[in-house]
Every structure is written in structure tokens, then in C-alpha cells.
Scaffold this motif. Structure first.
Motif, PDB file in Angstrom:
ATOM      1  N   SER A  80      -8.682   1.851   3.590  1.00 49.19           N
ATOM      2  CA  SER A  80      -8.513   0.488   4.053  1.00 49.19           C
ATOM      3  C   SER A  80      -9.376   0.253   5.281  1.00 49.19           C
ATOM      4  CB  SER A  80      -7.042   0.237   4.412  1.00 49.19           C
ATOM      5  OG  SER A  80      -6.716   0.938   5.597  1.00 49.19           O
ATOM      6  N   ARG A  81      -9.262  -0.955   5.827  1.00 50.53           N
ATOM      7  CA  ARG A  81     -10.022  -1.273   7.033  1.00 50.53           C
ATOM      8  C   ARG A  81      -9.548  -0.449   8.218  1.00 50.53           C
ATOM      9  NH1 ARG A  81      -9.460  -7.649   6.026  1.00 50.53           N
ATOM     10  NH2 ARG A  81      -7.312  -6.964   6.098  1.00 50.53           N
ATOM     11  N   HIS A 139       0.829  -1.200   0.000  1.00 51.85           N
ATOM     12  CA  HIS A 139       0.000   0.000   0.000  1.00 51.85           C
ATOM     13  C   HIS A 139       0.870   1.260   0.000  1.00 51.85           C
ATOM     14  CE1 HIS A 139      -4.050  -1.743   0.746  1.00 51.85           C
ATOM     15  NE2 HIS A 139      -3.328  -2.749   1.212  1.00 51.85           N
ATOM     16  N   ARG A 144     -14.494   6.000  -0.172  1.00 47.23           N
ATOM     17  CA  ARG A 144     -14.518   4.759   0.593  1.00 47.23           C
ATOM     18  C   ARG A 144     -13.631   3.686  -0.039  1.00 47.23           C
ATOM     19  NH1 ARG A 144     -17.022   1.506   4.156  1.00 47.23           N
ATOM     20  NH2 ARG A 144     -17.501  -0.625   3.520  1.00 47.23           N
ATOM     21  N   SER A 145     -13.609   3.602  -1.368  1.00 44.89           N
ATOM     22  CA  SER A 145     -12.863   2.532  -2.023  1.00 44.89           C
ATOM     23  C   SER A 145     -11.363   2.659  -1.815  1.00 44.89           C
ATOM     24  CB  SER A 145     -13.167   2.504  -3.530  1.00 44.89           C
ATOM     25  OG  SER A 145     -12.709   3.686  -4.160  1.00 44.89           O
ATOM     26  N   ARG A 181      -8.705  -0.641  -1.099  1.00 43.46           N
ATOM     27  CA  ARG A 181      -9.541  -1.751  -0.618  1.00 43.46           C
ATOM     28  C   ARG A 181      -9.537  -2.938  -1.575  1.00 43.46           C
ATOM     29  NH1 ARG A 181     -12.825  -0.303   3.700  1.00 43.46           N
ATOM     30  NH2 ARG A 181     -14.103  -2.147   3.393  1.00 43.46           N
ATOM     31  N   THR A 182      -8.856  -2.823  -2.699  1.00 43.49           N
ATOM     32  CA  THR A 182      -8.864  -3.882  -3.702  1.00 43.49           C
ATOM     33  C   THR A 182      -7.994  -5.054  -3.272  1.00 43.49           C
ATOM     34  OG1 THR A 182      -9.013  -2.125  -5.379  1.00 43.49           O
ATOM     35  CG2 THR A 182      -8.605  -4.362  -6.166  1.00 43.49           C
ATOM     36  N   HIS A 183      -8.525  -6.261  -3.378  1.00 43.93           N
ATOM     37  CA  HIS A 183      -7.790  -7.464  -3.017  1.00 43.93           C
ATOM     38  C   HIS A 183      -6.638  -7.686  -4.000  1.00 43.93           C
ATOM     39  CE1 HIS A 183      -6.958 -11.724  -2.252  1.00 43.93           C
ATOM     40  NE2 HIS A 183      -7.691 -11.633  -1.149  1.00 43.93           N
ATOM     41  N   ASN A 203      -9.005   2.692   7.810  1.00 44.86           N
ATOM     42  CA  ASN A 203      -9.420   4.025   7.393  1.00 44.86           C
ATOM     43  C   ASN A 203      -8.235   4.888   6.954  1.00 44.86           C
ATOM     44  OD1 ASN A 203     -11.625   5.707   6.844  1.00 44.86           O
ATOM     45  ND2 ASN A 203     -11.261   6.912   8.698  1.00 44.86           N
ATOM     46  N   ASP A 229      -2.312  -4.620   6.219  1.00 45.78           N
ATOM     47  CA  ASP A 229      -3.719  -4.760   5.887  1.00 45.78           C
ATOM     48  C   ASP A 229      -3.936  -5.797   4.795  1.00 45.78           C
ATOM     49  OD1 ASP A 229      -6.436  -3.813   6.276  1.00 45.78           O
ATOM     50  OD2 ASP A 229      -6.284  -2.990   4.257  1.00 45.78           O
ATOM     51  N   HIS A 239      -6.225   6.004   3.630  1.00 45.05           N
ATOM     52  CA  HIS A 239      -6.405   6.032   2.190  1.00 45.05           C
ATOM     53  C   HIS A 239      -5.100   5.669   1.492  1.00 45.05           C
ATOM     54  CE1 HIS A 239      -9.795   8.390   3.683  1.00 45.05           C
ATOM     55  NE2 HIS A 239     -10.419   7.993   2.589  1.00 45.05           N
TER      56      HIS A 239
END
Length: 228
Positions: free
Chosen positions: A28-29, A10, A24-25, A57-59, A31, A194, A33
């Protein structure tokens, strides 16, 4: 044989000012960015492929599916060659991943060898972020500019290594800083933990088991088991 080690990390960024969905996208979990940077490196820590810009947030598996690298590996890599990845990825003939669940002694040995081979990409990411501290947080909202900054840092990383500009001392200093952060509490912007190594699927659907990949992995495991 192994042609590269693949993983994602990240890159923390300024919160997007677009619509709430985009905001939001990229969070991360935790919060924080960020964008995801997918990288492949060789045994000398040189990046051979970089794909950056997917929302935080993309896997990892979804990032790989959407990258040009997925098609290149599937269509042009010889069957005896492959990259190595962690459990976040789908097992493919061109991407060997670890066994999961209850493991035999041979499968554990395979996983250990795979993990050792993957250390190069982890070290490449660490060296990249040590050398170019801008990647700790990119204070920009133009996504195309953010991606150019990330990719440029990777190019400069390679040029430094090719010029024998070692930064091992920087890695040691960074390790000391990380240890101090653990003592003082988690630092904002460090969201690499994350990454999820759970079963692939979830929001973007399950995948069909690649039987040829299963056979290839089992054959590699058998060869490793036979080696003293």
C-alpha cells in the motif's frame, strides 16, 4: 430495497517473494503488504458474499469489477433492489453510492441514510478481525492458502452469529485497544484507512455515468426528502 452493504478492507500479509512487480502491487501507500477482501453483509452482520485476494494497491471499484458479484448483481438483481457502497464505487442501478460535491439538503439527508445503512459492513469487518486475530497479519506466502484462511474466517464468523455467539464485548475491548494505539502512535499492519473514496477512474480509466442509476438515486433522495 437494500439487500446488502458492501465495502472492502485490507488483510496484512507477508511480503510476496515473487517478482518485483508483484512485490510492489501488494504494497500500500504505507508500504504495508496486504490483500483486499471485499465483503457484503446483511442487517444481521452475516456475510452474504466474500471476494478476497486482490493485491493491496487495487482500488475498491476495480476489485468489484473483477469479482463474480458484479455480474450477478447486474444480471439477476430486481430493479427495485440494490446494495449500498461508499464513494469509492461506481454508481449503478444495483449499487447506490453517495452524492459528491456541493450538496442540497435532500442530498445530504440521502448520504446520511446511506452512511447509516453501510454501518453494518463496517461492524462486520470489525467483528471479524476481533474474533479471528490471525487476520491482523497472515504470515504466509501461498496466496491460495491466504485466501482460504480469509474466506474460512468469514464462514466461521457467520456460524458464530447464527449460534448466537455474540462478541460485543470483544468489539468494546478492541475499541479500547485502538484508542490506546492512537495515543502511542500508528501500529504496523493497520492499513484500513488506506482505502480511497475519491473519484473512480485513475490508473484503470474513467467510467460512463449510468443515467438510470442517477435517476434511481434521485428518486430515492426525493422519497427520503418527503418523509418527515
Amino acid at each position: 430495497g437494500i439487500v446488502g452493504a458492501m465495502d472492502s478492507c485490507h488483510i496484512p500479509i507477508k511480503a510476496p517473494e515473487a517478482d518485483p512487480g508483484s512485490y510492489r502491487s501488494y504494497a500500500s501507500r504505507k508500504n504495508i503488504h496486504s490483500i483486499v477482501m471485499q465483503g457484503v453483509c446483511d442487517h444481521e452482520l452475516l456475510f452474504t458474499d466474500v471476494f478476497a485476494g486482490s493485491p493491496g494497491r487495487t482500488h475498491d471499484a476495480h476489485v468489484f469489477r473483477n469479482s463474480p458479484l458484479a455480474d450477478r448483481l447486474a444480471n439477476s438483481l430486481p430493479p427495485e433492489q440494490h446494495c449500498v457502497g461508499d464513494g469509492a464505487y461506481e454508481l449503478q442501478t444495483y449499487l447506490m453510492c453517495p452524492y459528491k460535491g456541493a450538496l442540497t439538503a435532500g442530498q445530504r439527508r440521502y448520504n446520511e441514510r446511506l452512511s447509516a445503512a453501510r454501518q453494518s459492513i463496517e461492524k462486520s469487518f470489525a467483528l471479524l478481525k476481533c474474533r479471528w486475530r490471525r487476520l491482523e497479519y497472515i504470515d504466509a506466502s501461498d496466496m491460495s492458502l491466504i485466501v482460504r484462511i480469509v474466506v474460512s474466517c468469514c464462514v466461521l464468523h457467520n456460524l458464530c452469529l447464527l449460534s448466537n455467539d455474540s462478541a460485543e464485548d470483544m468489539l468494546e475491548e478492541n475499541a479500547d485497544d485502538k484508542e490506546k494505539e492512537k495515543e502511542e502512535g500508528p501500529a504496523a499492519g493497520n492499513d484500513d484507512e488506506d482505502d480511497d473514496e475519491g473519484e473512480v477512474g485513475g490508473a484503470f480509466g474513467a467510467y460512463n455515468v449510468n443515467e438510470q442509476a442517477v435517476v434511481k438515486r434521485d428518486n430515492i433522495q426525493a422519497i427520503l426528502q418527503a418523509v418527515p
